[in-house]
Design an enzyme around this catalytic site. Structure first.
Site, short mmCIF file in Angstrom:
data_model
loop_
_atom_site.label_atom_id
_atom_site.label_comp_id
_atom_site.label_asym_id
_atom_site.label_seq_id
_atom_site.Cartn_x
_atom_site.Cartn_y
_atom_site.Cartn_z
N CYS A 170 2.14 2.58 2.02
CA CYS A 170 1.77 1.83 0.82
C CYS A 170 1.39 2.74 -0.35
O CYS A 170 1.77 2.50 -1.49
CB CYS A 170 0.67 0.82 1.10
SG CYS A 170 -0.77 1.49 1.94
N ASP A 177 1.63 -5.37 -5.20
CA ASP A 177 1.33 -5.06 -3.81
C ASP A 177 2.50 -4.33 -3.15
O ASP A 177 3.59 -4.89 -3.00
CB ASP A 177 1.05 -6.37 -3.06
CG ASP A 177 0.36 -6.14 -1.73
OD1 ASP A 177 0.56 -5.07 -1.13
OD2 ASP A 177 -0.38 -7.04 -1.28
N HIS A 236 2.87 -3.64 -0.09
CA HIS A 236 3.02 -4.02 1.31
C HIS A 236 4.12 -5.06 1.52
O HIS A 236 4.41 -5.42 2.66
CB HIS A 236 1.70 -4.57 1.85
CG HIS A 236 0.56 -3.61 1.74
ND1 HIS A 236 -0.29 -3.59 0.65
CD2 HIS A 236 0.13 -2.62 2.56
CE1 HIS A 236 -1.19 -2.63 0.81
NE2 HIS A 236 -0.96 -2.02 1.96
#
Length: 470
Positions: free
Chosen positions: A303, A427, A429
């Site tokens: 990440c 994000d 992820h």
């Protein structure tokens, strides 16, 4: 140069097309070369002004002869047709029964100008009987110079402008662009070698809007600094931001990016409403980098690498750096090169954090960063002023790492009077396809409240700083 503002509603007509530049030189004396090059450009200007010049509306049956007392087909397109009506002829997957093409449907209402594309062409066949072929042979020593000029002009049309009026302006701009191309060609000619002039469009801060500049193709940005300084003075721009580097060229909304990455997914989001609140956002363009892209399975450990790639894409697409976004291995190798990691780190699946992101930005891009330390997540709610100031003055994406998670902060909505704050989070992820609606609907790019952070975990924020360069 042409100045337009794509953020305003209306229509931008853009005409593109090649013009063949061919010049035969009897000798290579500089005055002779300059004279013949100028004569060739004059011939091209005459070609643009001639009756044989044709504009075709892309993805439609519409053909316009702008210099032939405005002749057009189909017959419904006349001198009184307004530009907005051209869009009904543009082909889509749903043709109407009337024979006209249905206009492209818009998913969302937008105040931005739509772009209508036209192709510049030349009518080759002349009316009347065809002449017979005549062959002749001439033996002599000469230099033949040939290149293709990539014409690319834009004009803005209001809702009341007629097609004829706008085509007249387009032809005027094409002539002006040939003038600019001639200047660039003569400035950068070396013997009989020409650098093809290349028109590029740049979006400047309001109210200046969209500007067209002609550069010599193939000449690196490092050799064009004097030209950029001249442009900065002309448009009264600060000398600490690279408005006119090639990477800053405006990307028209109807042109897809070839690399497949989404750009600026946050732009489709609605800003949160806070009492006396203001929104402070990332400035410019970035690519969304997340898990599982580039045929790389980094689910569960990559990440921070992806957040770093998003930051690197911002510096690349603002023209600060020319290098590509680094891969995971290149990031790892950079950390080995600066002495932060051992050689075995390259090719591993080890996490990195904000301090490593700072080191890689400095090593690979020459970019410095500030680090903000937060002892527990609950303190982030009080960092509104610092984050707002960052986006106001630097405008770069922020990488935030805490525990085993990393995210990218793209902006904040903050109220100085109440202290309320929301964070715009990208994000890394996410593991799915480049589906903008899914990404925004499911919150992979979205506004989050202070509860988004682990209230007891510590966080480090990497705040990249803009280099002060033209």
């Amino acid at each position: 140069m042409v100045v337009e503002n794509p953020s305003d509603s209306g229509i931008i007509l853009r005409v593109k097309g090649p013009l063949e530049f061919k010049c035969e030189l009897d000798n290579t004396d500089a005055p002779h070369v300059y004279k013949l090059i100028s004569r060739t450009f004059e011939i091209l200007r005459s070609q643009v002004k001639s009756d044989s010049c044709v504009l075709t509306l892309c993805d439609s049956p519409v053909i316009i002869w702008p210099n032939k007392k405005f002749h057009a087909t189909p017959e419904e397109v006349t001198t009184n047709t307004i530009c907005e009506d051209l869009q009904q002829w543009i082909q889509t997957d749903e043709p109407e029964s009337t024979g006209k093409r249905s206009a492209k449907k818009k998913n969302k209402k937008s105040s931005a100008a739509s772009v209508v594309k036209l192709q510049l062409m030349t009518e080759v066949t002349k009316p009347g009987p065809l002449s017979g072929l005549v062959l002749c042979r001439k033996v002599q020593n000469s230099h033949f110079v040939s290149t293709t000029l990539p014409m690319d002009c834009i004009v803005r049309a209001s809702s009341s402008d007629t097609v004829k009026d706008v085509c007249d302006r387009l032809m005027e701009e094409l002539t002006k662009q040939l003038d600019e191309m001639e200047k660039v060609t003569l400035q950068h000619i070396k013997g009989t070698t020409l650098l093809t002039p290349e028109p590029l469009h740049f979006l400047l801060p309001d109210p200046k809007g969209l500007v067209t500049v002609v550069y010599p193709a193939g000449m690196p940005d490092t050799q064009l600094e004097a030209k950029r300084q001249e442009l900065h003075r002309h448009f009264e721009l600060p000398d600490d931001r690279p408005y006119f580097r090639r990477a800053n060229a405006y990307h028209f909304p109807n042109e897809p990016y070839r690399d497949g990455y989404l750009r600026n997914p946050h732009l489709v989001l609605t800003h949160p409403s806070l009492e006396d609140g203001k929104v402070y956002l990332v400035q410019g363009i970035y690519s969304y980098h997340h898990y599982m892209q580039d045929r790389m399975d980094d689910n569960g450990w990559g990440c921070a690498y992806r957040s770093l790639q998003t930051i690197c894409s911002w510096f690349q697409q603002q023209g600060y750096v020319e290098r590509c976004v680094p891969s995971h291995k290149e990031i790892q190798q950079a950390l080995v090169d600066v002495g932060d990691k051992q050689t075995a780190f390259v090719g591993s699946r080890q996490w990195i954090g904000s301090i490593e992101v700072q080191a890689v930005l400095n090593q690979l891009l020459g970019v410095t960063s500030k680090i903000m330390f937060v002892s527990q997540g609950s303190e982030l709610a009080s960092k509104g002023r610092e984050l707002a100031n960052h986006f106001l003055t630097q405008g770069t994406p922020i990488m935030i790492g805490g525990g085993v998670l990393a995210h990218t902060i793209l902006g904040v909505a903050w109220s100085e009077t109440t202290g309320q704050i929301r964070y715009l989070i990208l994000d890394p992820h996410y593991t799915g396809a480049e589906d903008l609606q899914l990404i925004t609907d499911k919150g992979w790019c979205g506004w989050k409240g202070p509860e988004f952070w682990d209230q007891t975990a510590y966080y480090n924020l990497c705040l990249p700083q803009r280099p002060k360069v033209i």
